[in-house]
Design an enzyme around this catalytic site. Structure first.
Site, PDB file in Angstrom:
ATOM      1  N   ASP A  28       0.828  -1.213   0.000  1.00 45.97           N
ATOM      2  CA  ASP A  28       0.000   0.000   0.000  1.00 45.97           C
ATOM      3  C   ASP A  28       0.862   1.263   0.000  1.00 45.97           C
ATOM      4  O   ASP A  28       1.972   1.273   0.523  1.00 45.97           O
ATOM      5  CB  ASP A  28      -0.916  -0.017   1.231  1.00 45.97           C
ATOM      6  CG  ASP A  28      -2.066   0.968   1.095  1.00 45.97           C
ATOM      7  OD1 ASP A  28      -2.342   1.432  -0.031  1.00 45.97           O
ATOM      8  OD2 ASP A  28      -2.696   1.281   2.126  1.00 45.97           O
ATOM      9  N   HIS A  45       2.614   3.430  -9.063  1.00 47.10           N
ATOM     10  CA  HIS A  45       2.362   2.011  -9.353  1.00 47.10           C
ATOM     11  C   HIS A  45       3.546   1.392 -10.098  1.00 47.10           C
ATOM     12  O   HIS A  45       3.888   0.230  -9.868  1.00 47.10           O
ATOM     13  CB  HIS A  45       1.074   1.846 -10.153  1.00 47.10           C
ATOM     14  CG  HIS A  45      -0.155   2.253  -9.383  1.00 47.10           C
ATOM     15  ND1 HIS A  45      -0.396   1.848  -8.083  1.00 47.10           N
ATOM     16  CD2 HIS A  45      -1.216   3.040  -9.722  1.00 47.10           C
ATOM     17  CE1 HIS A  45      -1.543   2.369  -7.663  1.00 47.10           C
ATOM     18  NE2 HIS A  45      -2.062   3.104  -8.636  1.00 47.10           N
ATOM     19  N   LEU A 139      10.035 -20.931  -4.804  1.00 47.56           N
ATOM     20  CA  LEU A 139       9.098 -19.983  -4.191  1.00 47.56           C
ATOM     21  C   LEU A 139       7.719 -20.060  -4.859  1.00 47.56           C
ATOM     22  O   LEU A 139       7.619 -20.098  -6.086  1.00 47.56           O
ATOM     23  CB  LEU A 139       9.649 -18.558  -4.362  1.00 47.56           C
ATOM     24  CG  LEU A 139       8.709 -17.416  -3.954  1.00 47.56           C
ATOM     25  CD1 LEU A 139       8.529 -17.369  -2.438  1.00 47.56           C
ATOM     26  CD2 LEU A 139       9.241 -16.066  -4.449  1.00 47.56           C
TER      27      LEU A 139
HETATM   28  C1  IPE Z   1      -5.448  -2.542  -0.223  1.00 45.79           C
HETATM   29  O1  IPE Z   1      -5.098  -1.212  -0.375  1.00 45.79           O
HETATM   30  C2  IPE Z   1      -5.447  -3.231  -1.552  1.00 45.79           C
HETATM   31  C3  IPE Z   1      -4.143  -3.383  -2.190  1.00 45.79           C
HETATM   32  C4  IPE Z   1      -2.988  -3.099  -1.646  1.00 45.79           C
HETATM   33  C5  IPE Z   1      -4.170  -3.938  -3.515  1.00 45.79           C
HETATM   34  P1  IPE Z   1      -6.202  -0.064  -0.537  1.00 45.79           P
HETATM   35  O2  IPE Z   1      -5.445   1.190  -0.727  1.00 45.79           O
HETATM   36  O3  IPE Z   1      -7.178  -0.440  -1.568  1.00 45.79           O
HETATM   37  O4  IPE Z   1      -6.922  -0.114   0.878  1.00 45.79           O
HETATM   38  P2  IPE Z   1      -7.793   1.001   1.645  1.00 45.79           P
HETATM   39  O5  IPE Z   1      -8.848   1.461   0.678  1.00 45.79           O
HETATM   40  O6  IPE Z   1      -6.862   2.099   2.025  1.00 45.79           O
HETATM   41  O7  IPE Z   1      -8.338   0.297   2.842  1.00 45.79           O
HETATM   42  C1  IPE Z   2      -1.471   0.315  -3.419  1.00 48.73           C
HETATM   43  O1  IPE Z   2      -1.225   1.685  -3.444  1.00 48.73           O
HETATM   44  C2  IPE Z   2      -1.738  -0.271  -4.781  1.00 48.73           C
HETATM   45  C3  IPE Z   2      -3.151  -0.601  -5.046  1.00 48.73           C
HETATM   46  C4  IPE Z   2      -4.125  -0.556  -4.185  1.00 48.73           C
HETATM   47  C5  IPE Z   2      -3.480  -1.020  -6.386  1.00 48.73           C
HETATM   48  P1  IPE Z   2      -2.428   2.715  -3.481  1.00 48.73           P
HETATM   49  O2  IPE Z   2      -2.796   2.972  -4.907  1.00 48.73           O
HETATM   50  O3  IPE Z   2      -3.536   2.270  -2.621  1.00 48.73           O
HETATM   51  O4  IPE Z   2      -1.728   4.004  -2.879  1.00 48.73           O
HETATM   52  P2  IPE Z   2      -2.357   4.985  -1.800  1.00 48.73           P
HETATM   53  O5  IPE Z   2      -2.821   4.151  -0.657  1.00 48.73           O
HETATM   54  O6  IPE Z   2      -3.477   5.718  -2.468  1.00 48.73           O
HETATM   55  O7  IPE Z   2      -1.232   5.886  -1.413  1.00 48.73           O
HETATM   56 MG    MG Z   3      -3.992   2.498  -0.663  1.00 49.25          MG
END
Ligand code: IPE
Ligand code: IPE
Ligand code: MG
Length: 253
Positions: A28, A45, A139
């Site tokens: 995240d 990303h 793995l």
């Molecule tokens: C969780 O992250 C999903 C992934 C890392 C793919 P999100 O960014 O979607 O989660 P919330 O919305 O902050 O809970």
């Molecule tokens: C995690 O990073 C990747 C996915 C959920 C696809 P985020 O895109 O949620 O990044 P933040 O949480 O908005 O910073």
């Molecule tokens: Mg996120």
């Protein structure tokens, strides 16, 4: 694992590390990483994929047998269309750039999540990656893509209900083992350790059933900043945890 022994980290001088059998990773903070640098979320990303590539290498080198990474949740469909298609294209690009290396490193790839709602070409790609690595014995890299823990349990419940309706099972045949065997993760051990980057301390629908006794480690850094030092810190933190599984004695696997 038949990987280059030169890559393998000697753990003997590192007694403070404990290696989980199954590591779960909620990757995240890509968007916040980008925002902090005045970049587009999509650039976060792209950097996130680099961190994922490194994570796979650490798991191989340190001998983690199973790693599950959360890369797109069933709730991420609420994001802008452009971001969604960018993430989907990143998956395609990751397969194109990394599949041969994964095969060379004896990695077996499994993709868990709902296939419905995905374009047929993406489903074919996913099936192809699984098929091309199915014989690998190193793995196990599990990618949670279009994954939601509640949806997974609903799918399992429906499958079992159909078995009961067809008379092949009775309600009493439904046990924890049978439910586990009906989840996308059938055959995988439960995660011992789940980590989440970006400072958020929640599970966000990741491996709900499987996480029943997982340890959790939360890191403040955003996912693109995750590096080997973070990985080592996580394993050191895990080594300090006593796992009791409801009993009174600490179990240190
Ligand atoms: C969780 O992250 C999903 C992934 C890392 C793919 P999100 O960014 O979607 O989660 P919330 O919305 O902050 O809970
Ligand atoms: C995690 O990073 C990747 C996915 C959920 C696809 P985020 O895109 O949620 O990044 P933040 O949480 O908005 O910073
Ligand atoms: Mg996120």
């Amino acid at each position: 694992m038949s990987i280059d022994p030169a890559l393998t980290v000697d753990l003997a001088p590192r007694p403070r590390l404990r290696i989980p059998t199954h590591l779960g990773v909620i990757m995240d903070g890509n968007g916040r990483w980008a925002k902090a640098r005045g970049k587009m979320r999509t650039e976060g990303h792209i950097e996130g994929v680099k961190a994922l590539r490194n994570l796979v290498e650490f798991c191989i080198n340190y001998g983690v047998p199973y790693v599950t990474v959360f890369s797109f949740s069933s709730e991420n469909w609420t994001r802008p269309k452009d971001e969604i298609s960018f993430i989907f294209n990143l998956l395609r690009r990751f397969v194109a750039s990394d599949l041969q290396r994964l095969i060379r490193n004896n990695v077996r790839v499994r993709i868990i999540g709902s296939r419905s709602g995905l374009e047929p070409s993406l489903v074919r790609l996913i099936d192809d990656v699984e098929a091309k690595t199915v014989g690998n014995t190193g793995l196990v890299l599990v990618v949670a893509f279009n994954y939601g823990g509640k949806a997974e349990i609903v799918d399992a419940a429906r499958e079992l209900a159909r078995e009961v309706a067809a008379g092949r099972l009775t309600p009493d045949d439904i046990t924890e083992e049978r439910i586990a065997a009906s989840l996308y993760t059938a055959g995988l051990p439960d995660p011992d350790l789940i980590i989440r980057t970006s400072g958020e301390q929640r599970i966000s629908n990741f491996l709900l059933w499987q996480a029943a006794y997982a340890e959790f480690v939360f890191l403040d850094e955003n996912w693109p900043d995750f590096n080997e030092a973070s990985f080592i810190k996580v394993l050191e933190t895990y080594a300090l945890r006593d796992r009791r599984f409801g009993g009174i004695e600490a179990k240190r696997p």
